[in-house]
Design a protein around this motif. Structure first.
Motif, short mmCIF file in Angstrom:
data_model
loop_
_atom_site.label_atom_id
_atom_site.label_comp_id
_atom_site.label_asym_id
_atom_site.label_seq_id
_atom_site.Cartn_x
_atom_site.Cartn_y
_atom_site.Cartn_z
N ALA A 142 0.82 -1.21 0.00
CA ALA A 142 0.00 0.00 0.00
C ALA A 142 0.86 1.26 0.00
N PHE A 143 2.11 1.14 0.43
CA PHE A 143 3.01 2.29 0.48
C PHE A 143 3.91 2.29 -0.76
N PRO A 144 4.21 3.46 -1.31
CA PRO A 144 5.22 3.52 -2.37
C PRO A 144 6.54 2.95 -1.87
N LEU A 148 8.59 3.56 1.77
CA LEU A 148 8.76 2.49 2.76
C LEU A 148 10.24 2.27 3.05
N ALA A 149 11.08 2.35 2.02
CA ALA A 149 12.52 2.20 2.22
C ALA A 149 13.07 3.34 3.08
N SER A 154 15.19 5.24 8.12
CA SER A 154 15.07 6.25 9.18
C SER A 154 15.03 5.59 10.55
N ILE A 155 14.42 4.41 10.62
CA ILE A 155 14.35 3.69 11.89
C ILE A 155 15.71 3.08 12.25
N ILE A 167 15.89 -2.18 1.24
CA ILE A 167 15.55 -2.60 -0.12
C ILE A 167 15.09 -4.05 -0.13
N ALA A 168 15.72 -4.89 0.69
CA ALA A 168 15.29 -6.28 0.78
C ALA A 168 13.88 -6.38 1.34
N VAL A 169 13.57 -5.59 2.36
CA VAL A 169 12.25 -5.65 3.00
C VAL A 169 11.15 -5.23 2.04
N ILE A 170 11.36 -4.15 1.31
CA ILE A 170 10.28 -3.63 0.46
C ILE A 170 10.00 -4.53 -0.74
N ASN A 171 10.95 -5.41 -1.10
CA ASN A 171 10.73 -6.30 -2.24
C ASN A 171 10.18 -7.67 -1.85
N ILE A 172 10.09 -7.95 -0.56
CA ILE A 172 9.57 -9.25 -0.11
C ILE A 172 8.16 -9.51 -0.63
#
Length: 299
Positions: A142-144, A148-149, A154-155, A167-172
């Motif tokens: 739902a997030f671009p 999200l990256a 930032s966290i 980058i790995a997380v957003i492509n899962i």
């Protein structure tokens, strides 16, 4: 007997030397017939080679500063010119290939492993397991992807390693949904039902039957995802959330040169060209693999 001999004579005789072409060899031949895919493979191999040999062919160190040579135009001494710190841009491009390819390969590898695992579990077991995993994927999609990256980095804090994780997380979800849809169709095949009927364990069915028959689209998607990951790493570097100075990451080089577009355009041109060519190579190669591995494209 005469009639039997006549019928037997009508059967075409296949020469003994004619053998069926192995599937992998047929796929390789089909790939090499696609000239654009071969060009893409050549570009990718070129950047992989220069990433490996960078320490031996780079004329200067990527951190070496000579303020007296700052903002020099391309010449025989500095092939791609120098930046605002007098660093050789050609050397930094060579070393930057290591960073971009490293981020691209390993971020996608992490996405493939986690996404494939979640997709197989969701597609095979279904019901509440599928519902939970699918909803998590929907929320992430739902997030671009770049937003999200940015949130993940930032966290975790700005660094090249954290950019790789982001980058790995957003492509899962991309790999998870792809594998899930493939598993949903494969698990209805008769050989899967037969394996269940004879009491084969779920883990054995997943590893020996479902996973091998679901991996082709993952290979294609992974090749294309590497190109996307390189762009995302460059975007995070441009925003100051990826590689930190003095690392020669291409996106960070673009960010450092944006104030000198009119004064020293070569500082912007060569990193941008390196990103463009690398992404183009992976996209062309991915399109070629899709034509080879996707049966629908063959038809």
């Amino acid at each position: 007997m005469a009639e039997l001999a006549k019928n037997t004579a009508d059967i075409p005789v296949v020469p003994a030397e004619e053998k069926l072409t192995p599937p992998w060899k047929e796929a390789l031949q089909s790939f090499y017939k696609n000239k654009l895919a071969v060009v893409g493979l050549g570009i990718v191999l070129f950047f992989i080679v220069i990433a490996f040999i960078a320490p031996w062919v780079a004329p200067y160190g990527f951190k070496e500063q000579v303020l007296a040579d700052r903002m020099q135009a391309p010449s025989s001494k500095h092939w791609f010119g120098t930046d605002d710190f007098g660093r050789d841009i050609f050397s930094r491009i060579l070393y930057g290939a290591r960073i971009s390819l490293w981020v691209g390969f390993f971020s996608v590898l992490g996405s493939v492993v986690v996404g494939t695992l979640l997709g197989i579990v969701a597609g095979y077991y279904g019901r509440w397991v599928d519902a939970i995993i699918s909803r998590v994927f929907d929320v992430m999609l739902a997030f671009p992807s770049i937003l999200l990256a940015i949130a993940v980095v930032s966290i975790l804090g700005p660094s090249l390693r954290n950019a790789l994780i982001a980058i790995a997380v957003i492509n899962i979800p991309n790999f998870g949904r792809l594998v899930r849809s493939k598993v949903l169709s494969v698990k209805q095949e008769e050989y899967i039902m037969a394996a269940r009927a004879i009491g084969m364990k779920d883990s054995r069915i997943l590893l020996r039957h479902i996973l091998p028959n679901s991996i082709s689209p993952v290979i294609v998607q992974a090749t294309l995802a590497i190109a996307t990951a390189i762009i995302e790493a460059a975007a995070l570097g441009f925003l100051g959330l990826g590689a930190q100075p003095p690392e020669p990451e291409w996106g960070k080089m673009l960010a450092d040169s944006k104030n000198y577009i009119t004064q020293a355009p070569w500082t912007l041109f060569f990193p941008g060209m390196a990103i463009m060519l690398t992404v183009l190579g992976f996209n062309l190669m991915g399109d070629g693999l899709r034509d080879v591995l996707d049966p629908k494209m063959k038809q």
